[in-house]
Design a protein around this motif. Structure first.
Motif, PDB file in Angstrom:
ATOM      1  N   GLY A  30     -51.323 -51.925 -56.211  1.00  0.00           N
ATOM      2  CA  GLY A  30     -50.563 -51.173 -55.223  1.00  0.00           C
ATOM      3  C   GLY A  30     -49.673 -52.061 -54.381  1.00  0.00           C
ATOM      4  O   GLY A  30     -48.538 -51.703 -54.052  1.00  0.00           O
ATOM      5  N   PHE A  31     -50.175 -53.239 -54.049  1.00  0.00           N
ATOM      6  CA  PHE A  31     -49.401 -54.197 -53.249  1.00  0.00           C
ATOM      7  C   PHE A  31     -48.156 -54.637 -54.009  1.00  0.00           C
ATOM      8  O   PHE A  31     -47.047 -54.643 -53.473  1.00  0.00           O
ATOM      9  CB  PHE A  31     -50.288 -55.406 -52.926  1.00  0.00           C
ATOM     10  CG  PHE A  31     -49.842 -56.219 -51.745  1.00  0.00           C
ATOM     11  CD1 PHE A  31     -48.504 -56.421 -51.448  1.00  0.00           C
ATOM     12  CD2 PHE A  31     -50.779 -56.815 -50.931  1.00  0.00           C
ATOM     13  CE1 PHE A  31     -48.106 -57.192 -50.361  1.00  0.00           C
ATOM     14  CE2 PHE A  31     -50.397 -57.580 -49.832  1.00  0.00           C
ATOM     15  CZ  PHE A  31     -49.050 -57.765 -49.555  1.00  0.00           C
ATOM     16  N   VAL A  32     -48.322 -54.996 -55.283  1.00  0.00           N
ATOM     17  CA  VAL A  32     -47.180 -55.449 -56.084  1.00  0.00           C
ATOM     18  C   VAL A  32     -46.207 -54.300 -56.344  1.00  0.00           C
ATOM     19  O   VAL A  32     -44.989 -54.462 -56.221  1.00  0.00           O
ATOM     20  CB  VAL A  32     -47.661 -56.058 -57.427  1.00  0.00           C
ATOM     21  CG1 VAL A  32     -46.476 -56.386 -58.316  1.00  0.00           C
ATOM     22  CG2 VAL A  32     -48.488 -57.303 -57.186  1.00  0.00           C
ATOM     23  N   ALA A  33     -46.737 -53.119 -56.678  1.00  0.00           N
ATOM     24  CA  ALA A  33     -45.870 -51.988 -57.013  1.00  0.00           C
ATOM     25  C   ALA A  33     -45.116 -51.452 -55.799  1.00  0.00           C
ATOM     26  O   ALA A  33     -43.932 -51.130 -55.885  1.00  0.00           O
ATOM     27  CB  ALA A  33     -46.700 -50.864 -57.644  1.00  0.00           C
ATOM     28  N   GLY A  34     -45.806 -51.374 -54.660  1.00  0.00           N
ATOM     29  CA  GLY A  34     -45.184 -50.778 -53.482  1.00  0.00           C
ATOM     30  C   GLY A  34     -44.601 -51.770 -52.501  1.00  0.00           C
ATOM     31  O   GLY A  34     -43.765 -51.420 -51.675  1.00  0.00           O
ATOM     32  N   GLY A  35     -45.066 -53.004 -52.557  1.00  0.00           N
ATOM     33  CA  GLY A  35     -44.570 -54.026 -51.641  1.00  0.00           C
ATOM     34  C   GLY A  35     -45.194 -53.974 -50.259  1.00  0.00           C
ATOM     35  O   GLY A  35     -44.703 -54.612 -49.327  1.00  0.00           O
ATOM     36  N   PHE A  36     -46.281 -53.219 -50.107  1.00  0.00           N
ATOM     37  CA  PHE A  36     -46.965 -53.116 -48.822  1.00  0.00           C
ATOM     38  C   PHE A  36     -48.467 -53.240 -49.023  1.00  0.00           C
ATOM     39  O   PHE A  36     -48.981 -52.912 -50.087  1.00  0.00           O
ATOM     40  CB  PHE A  36     -46.720 -51.752 -48.156  1.00  0.00           C
ATOM     41  CG  PHE A  36     -45.315 -51.503 -47.727  1.00  0.00           C
ATOM     42  CD1 PHE A  36     -44.769 -52.172 -46.649  1.00  0.00           C
ATOM     43  CD2 PHE A  36     -44.534 -50.573 -48.389  1.00  0.00           C
ATOM     44  CE1 PHE A  36     -43.466 -51.933 -46.237  1.00  0.00           C
ATOM     45  CE2 PHE A  36     -43.230 -50.317 -47.990  1.00  0.00           C
ATOM     46  CZ  PHE A  36     -42.702 -51.004 -46.902  1.00  0.00           C
ATOM     47  N   CYS A  37     -49.149 -53.686 -47.974  1.00  0.00           N
ATOM     48  CA  CYS A  37     -50.588 -53.492 -47.894  1.00  0.00           C
ATOM     49  C   CYS A  37     -50.783 -52.331 -46.920  1.00  0.00           C
ATOM     50  O   CYS A  37     -49.828 -51.916 -46.258  1.00  0.00           O
ATOM     51  CB  CYS A  37     -51.299 -54.766 -47.432  1.00  0.00           C
ATOM     52  SG  CYS A  37     -51.078 -55.165 -45.694  1.00  0.00           S
TER      53      CYS A  37
END
Length: 196
Positions: A101-108
C-alpha cells in the motif's frame, strides 16, 4: 493510556487535550517537512529521496538512546514500559499489505491523514481504501482471526528473544543507521545522475 504528566501535576482529564495538541504539532511538522507529498514518500522506494528513511532512523536511534540513558540515570524503569504483543503471522501479513500500500499509494496511514487535511485528492482515495479495508476486516474477522492471532509470541523484544545486551543492540543499531545514511546518499546521487 497512562498519564502524560504523572504524579498529579496535571489531572488525567487534560490527557486528551494535550494529546490533540501534540497531534496538531506532529501534523504541522509532517506537512512542513514535505511528508504529505506522495512523491517524497515513494522516493525511498525509487531511490531519489531518502528523507523518510533518515527521519525515522534518527527518531528511532534518538528515542532508544534516550530511553536507555534515562534508565541508566534512574529516571525511567525500562522494565515498566509497555511492549506490544507479537503475533507473528499477523505482523508479517500486515507488514506486506502495508508495504504494498505504501509503494502503490505513496502514503502511510499517518501521512495520508496529513495530506487529507490539506485537501490532496490522492490522499482522500488512499484513506477511503484504508476505511474499506478496515470495514472488510471487521466484517470478516471470524475468518481472519486464526491468522490475526496466529503464532502468539508474547510481549517480547530482541533482547528477550536472543538474550542480547540492550546496549550492544543500541550500538549496532546506531552503526546500521550511519551506514544506511551513507548508502542512501550514494544511491540518491547515482539515481539523480541517471534521471537528471
Amino acid at each position: 493510556m497512562g498519564p502524560l504528566i504523572p504524579n498529579g501535576i496535571i489531572s488525567m482529564e487534560w490527557d486528551s487535550i494535550i494529546a490533540i495538541f501534540i497531534g496538531i504539532c506532529f501534523g504541522f511538522v509532517l506537512e512542513s517537512s514535505g511528508f504529505s507529498s506522495s512523491r517524497k514518500l515513494a522516493g525511498v522506494f525509487y531511490g531519489y529521496d531518502f528523507a523518510v528513511l533518515r527521519v525515522f532512523f534518527t527518531a528511532a536511534a534518538v528515542s532508544v538512546i534516550g530511553i536507555y540513558y534515562l534508565d541508566y540515570l534512574g529516571y525511567l524503569d525500562v522494565s515498566q514500559l509497555y511492549v506490544h504483543p507479537t503475533y507473528l503471522w499477523g505482523a508479517i501479513i500486515g507488514g506486506v499489505i502495508m508495504g504494498v500500500g505504501f509503494v502503490a499509494g505513496g502514503f502511510c496511514p499517518g501521512t495520508s491523514l496529513c495530506a487529507v487535511a490539506i485537501g490532496k485528492l490522492d490522499a482522500w482515495v488512499y484513506v477511503l481504501g484504508i476505511m474499506i479495508g478496515v470495514f472488510l476486516f471487521s466484517e470478516l474477522y471470524t475468518f481472519f482471526e486464526p491468522i490475526y492471532t496466529g503464532y502468539f509470541m508474547g510481549n517480547i523484544t530482541l533482547m528477550d528473544s536472543f538474550g542480547w545486551n540492550p546496549y550492544w543492540i543500541i550500538f549496532v543499531f546506531s552503526i546500521i543507521a550511519v551506514v544506511a545514511f551513507a548508502v542512501s546518499d550514494m544511491v540518491r546521487k547515482r539515481v539523480k545522475k541517471v534521471f537528471y
